[in-house]
Design a protein around this motif. Structure first.
Motif, PDB file in Angstrom:
ATOM      1  N   CYS A   1       0.767  -1.265  -0.047  1.00 51.60           N
ATOM      2  CA  CYS A   1       0.154   0.002  -0.048  1.00 51.60           C
ATOM      3  C   CYS A   1       0.910   1.221   0.107  1.00 51.60           C
ATOM      4  CB  CYS A   1      -0.985  -0.172   1.226  1.00 51.60           C
ATOM      5  SG  CYS A   1       0.136  -0.200   2.894  1.00 51.60           S
ATOM      6  N   ALA A   2       0.250   2.483  -0.121  1.00 51.09           N
ATOM      7  CA  ALA A   2       0.999   3.620   0.034  1.00 51.09           C
ATOM      8  C   ALA A   2       0.386   4.501   1.137  1.00 51.09           C
ATOM      9  CB  ALA A   2       0.651   4.354  -1.475  1.00 51.09           C
ATOM     10  N   GLY A   3       1.533   5.477   1.528  1.00 51.36           N
ATOM     11  CA  GLY A   3       0.985   6.186   2.682  1.00 51.36           C
ATOM     12  C   GLY A   3       1.281   7.891   2.503  1.00 51.36           C
ATOM     13  N   LEU A   4       0.383   8.662   2.941  1.00 55.13           N
ATOM     14  CA  LEU A   4       0.539  10.222   2.950  1.00 55.13           C
ATOM     15  C   LEU A   4       0.830  10.556   4.659  1.00 55.13           C
ATOM     16  CD1 LEU A   4       0.263  13.022   1.976  1.00 55.13           C
ATOM     17  CD2 LEU A   4      -2.016  12.618   2.484  1.00 55.13           C
ATOM     18  N   GLU A   5       2.164  11.190   4.715  1.00 54.72           N
ATOM     19  CA  GLU A   5       2.442  11.447   6.073  1.00 54.72           C
ATOM     20  C   GLU A   5       1.821  12.621   6.628  1.00 54.72           C
ATOM     21  OE1 GLU A   5       6.421  12.930   8.342  1.00 54.72           O
ATOM     22  OE2 GLU A   5       6.695  11.036   6.946  1.00 54.72           O
ATOM     23  N   ILE A   6       1.205  12.799   7.642  1.00 54.07           N
ATOM     24  CA  ILE A   6       0.491  13.757   8.170  1.00 54.07           C
ATOM     25  C   ILE A   6       1.386  14.362   9.137  1.00 54.07           C
ATOM     26  CG2 ILE A   6      -1.627  14.642   9.624  1.00 54.07           C
ATOM     27  CD1 ILE A   6      -3.190  12.707   8.065  1.00 54.07           C
ATOM     28  N   SER A   7       2.072  13.724   9.934  1.00 55.77           N
ATOM     29  CA  SER A   7       2.841  14.126  11.253  1.00 55.77           C
ATOM     30  C   SER A   7       3.711  13.287  11.576  1.00 55.77           C
ATOM     31  CB  SER A   7       1.970  14.525  12.416  1.00 55.77           C
ATOM     32  OG  SER A   7       1.560  13.004  12.869  1.00 55.77           O
ATOM     33  N   ARG A   8       4.904  13.430  12.094  1.00 58.59           N
ATOM     34  CA  ARG A   8       5.965  12.642  12.926  1.00 58.59           C
ATOM     35  C   ARG A   8       5.443  12.576  14.406  1.00 58.59           C
ATOM     36  NH1 ARG A   8      10.755  11.046  10.518  1.00 58.59           N
ATOM     37  NH2 ARG A   8      10.232  11.018   8.150  1.00 58.59           N
ATOM     38  N   GLU A   9       5.006  11.538  14.683  1.00 57.21           N
ATOM     39  CA  GLU A   9       4.400  11.618  16.443  1.00 57.21           C
ATOM     40  C   GLU A   9       5.505  10.918  16.961  1.00 57.21           C
ATOM     41  OE1 GLU A   9       1.337  12.002  17.506  1.00 57.21           O
ATOM     42  OE2 GLU A   9       1.202  13.007  15.751  1.00 57.21           O
ATOM     43  N   PRO A  10       5.969  11.401  18.064  1.00 57.46           N
ATOM     44  CA  PRO A  10       6.893  11.164  19.153  1.00 57.46           C
ATOM     45  C   PRO A  10       6.598   9.722  19.689  1.00 57.46           C
ATOM     46  CG  PRO A  10       6.170  13.423  19.368  1.00 57.46           C
ATOM     47  CD  PRO A  10       5.418  12.829  18.530  1.00 57.46           C
ATOM     48  N   ILE A  11       7.723   8.923  19.734  1.00 63.63           N
ATOM     49  CA  ILE A  11       7.446   7.717  20.337  1.00 63.63           C
ATOM     50  C   ILE A  11       7.303   7.801  21.718  1.00 63.63           C
ATOM     51  CG2 ILE A  11       8.477   5.530  20.741  1.00 63.63           C
ATOM     52  CD1 ILE A  11       9.595   5.521  18.106  1.00 63.63           C
ATOM     53  N   CYS A  12       6.239   7.438  22.475  1.00 60.53           N
ATOM     54  CA  CYS A  12       5.927   7.510  23.855  1.00 60.53           C
ATOM     55  C   CYS A  12       6.058   6.369  24.517  1.00 60.53           C
ATOM     56  CB  CYS A  12       4.577   8.084  24.055  1.00 60.53           C
ATOM     57  SG  CYS A  12       4.507  10.004  23.268  1.00 60.53           S
ATOM     58  N   CYS A  13       5.457   6.276  25.719  1.00 61.30           N
ATOM     59  CA  CYS A  13       5.401   4.964  26.591  1.00 61.30           C
ATOM     60  C   CYS A  13       4.066   4.966  27.208  1.00 61.30           C
ATOM     61  CB  CYS A  13       6.501   4.762  27.560  1.00 61.30           C
ATOM     62  SG  CYS A  13       8.157   4.166  26.959  1.00 61.30           S
ATOM     63  N   ALA A  14       3.313   3.906  27.222  1.00 66.06           N
ATOM     64  CA  ALA A  14       2.229   3.522  27.914  1.00 66.06           C
ATOM     65  C   ALA A  14       2.286   2.688  29.085  1.00 66.06           C
ATOM     66  CB  ALA A  14       1.206   2.774  27.015  1.00 66.06           C
ATOM     67  N   VAL A  15       1.762   3.104  30.454  1.00 65.69           N
ATOM     68  CA  VAL A  15       2.121   2.546  31.339  1.00 65.69           C
ATOM     69  C   VAL A  15       0.760   2.332  32.129  1.00 65.69           C
ATOM     70  CG1 VAL A  15       4.278   3.097  31.943  1.00 65.69           C
ATOM     71  CG2 VAL A  15       2.420   4.410  33.016  1.00 65.69           C
ATOM     72  N   SER A  16       0.404   1.274  33.156  1.00 69.44           N
ATOM     73  CA  SER A  16      -0.952   1.130  33.844  1.00 69.44           C
ATOM     74  C   SER A  16      -1.063   2.433  34.688  1.00 69.44           C
ATOM     75  CB  SER A  16      -0.821  -0.209  34.692  1.00 69.44           C
ATOM     76  OG  SER A  16      -2.135   0.034  35.487  1.00 69.44           O
ATOM     77  N   ILE A  17      -2.240   2.959  35.018  1.00 64.86           N
ATOM     78  CA  ILE A  17      -2.497   3.908  35.820  1.00 64.86           C
ATOM     79  C   ILE A  17      -2.240   3.666  37.267  1.00 64.86           C
ATOM     80  CG2 ILE A  17      -4.333   5.030  34.424  1.00 64.86           C
ATOM     81  CD1 ILE A  17      -6.573   3.632  36.225  1.00 64.86           C
ATOM     82  N   HIS A  18      -1.912   2.305  37.483  1.00 64.22           N
ATOM     83  CA  HIS A  18      -1.452   1.938  38.770  1.00 64.22           C
ATOM     84  C   HIS A  18       0.043   1.734  38.789  1.00 64.22           C
ATOM     85  CE1 HIS A  18      -5.654   1.226  39.459  1.00 64.22           C
ATOM     86  NE2 HIS A  18      -5.841   0.352  38.608  1.00 64.22           N
ATOM     87  N   HIS A  19       0.803   1.838  37.818  1.00 64.43           N
ATOM     88  CA  HIS A  19       2.264   1.794  37.785  1.00 64.43           C
ATOM     89  C   HIS A  19       2.857   3.111  38.324  1.00 64.43           C
ATOM     90  CE1 HIS A  19       6.267   1.258  36.238  1.00 64.43           C
ATOM     91  NE2 HIS A  19       5.902   0.305  35.649  1.00 64.43           N
TER      92      HIS A  19
END
Length: 303
Positions: free
Chosen positions: A162-180
């Motif tokens: 497939c092909a892609g149209l770039e809209i933005s460069r998203e910073p790589i983040c981290c997800a954690v449990s709200i209890h972490h």
């Protein structure tokens, strides 16, 4: 389009009992049992082991579960294609949406796009985010679904045809449990991740993720990298239940209510945009050019 007994079979497999499946299907348990018996008879295989302790899928049943999901989804997509073929207007953009590929980015752009595509309408097409569906949908963009919003790179585009149209460069983040313990922070440093297990997509899935992986492996061995094969809700559940850290982007903040997505002070990002057919229809091509123009205007304005 497909044997409705397949849907009953999936419900029983997921519920783990005839009684629970009957409750979900709003029919009697004997009716459920009869459908399963007929399906096993027609297929010539035993799908469930029936014991006093409950039901368990046989190897044949385990095999059929994945195929049944695919068959049912494919039939639903076929109906959608047939309905789309009957549309009187060709000015419809079908947007694939799942928890991992939200259509919100286009909703945000719509006020600006409307002036350039006044006769174009959006049609949201929900789909289940499974590896089989992802391969099928991305390889056939333009048939049931025209565009899907998501992260990508050249390797993925080539692999999925497939092909892609770039809209933005998203910073790589981290997800954690709200209890972490890290959920108390508003932003993470790399050292905050020392001693943690960081879930990353396997090597060769994305060049951008591999750059981060190699940096952590070389310079931050105190972070243990845990590989996985596919982004879906199960992975987010695993992150929450195991107390691990998951690589994520801000656009996924609504995927799981018990996870918090935090920015990290590293300089790694990944392209985010619209995936589409390498040979889009005139309507889709016109729409993509309008998106490009809106994005260019926003960047010029410093937005």
């Amino acid at each position: 389009m497909y044997n409705p007994q397949l849907a009953t079979f999936l419900c029983v497999a997921e519920a783990g009992s005839f009684n629970k499946a009957a409750e979900r299907l709003y029919i009697s348990p004997p009716a459920v049992i009869k459908q399963i018996n007929l399906l096993e008879e027609n297929l010539g295989v035993q799908l469930f082991e029936r014991t006093h302790r409950g039901l368990a899928l046989t190897k044949a049943g385990q095999s059929l579960v994945q195929d049944a999901r695919y068959i049912i989804q494919y039939c639903k997509d076929s109906v959608t294609r047939a309905k789309n073929a009957m549309e009187e207007t060709q000015s419809v953009i079908r947007i694939g949406a799942s928890p991992m590929t939200p259509a919100q980015v286009l909703v945000d752009l719509w006020p600006s796009l409307q002036a350039l595509c006044s006769n174009v309408k959006f049609q949201i097409v929900p789909f289940e985010n499974t590896p089989e569906n992802a391969r099928e949908i991305l390889a056939n963009l333009g048939q049931t679904i025209d565009v899907v919003a998501g992260i990508f790179d050249e390797t993925m585009l080539r692999l999925r045809r497939c092909a892609g149209l770039e809209i933005s460069r998203e910073p790589i983040c981290c997800a954690v449990s709200i209890h972490h313990k890290l959920a108390q922070k508003d932003r993470l440093t790399v050292r905050d991740l020392y001693g943690e297990e960081l879930m990353l997509m396997r090597r060769d899935w994305s060049h951008y993720v591999d750059l981060l992986r190699d940096d952590l492996w070389k310079n931050h061995p105190q972070i243990r990298i845990v590989d996985f094969d596919f982004y879906d809700v199960f992975v987010f559940n695993q992150c929450e239940n195991s107390n691990r850290v998951l690589m994520a982007i801000e656009n996924w903040r609504y995927v799981h209510p018990l996870l918090k997505i935090l920015p990290v002070d590293w300089d790694y990002s990944i392209p985010f945009g619209l995936l589409h057919s390498p040979e889009p229809s005139p309507t889709v091509e016109r729409f993509l050019k309008a998106v490009e123009k809106v994005i260019a205007n926003r960047r010029a304005a410093g937005l």
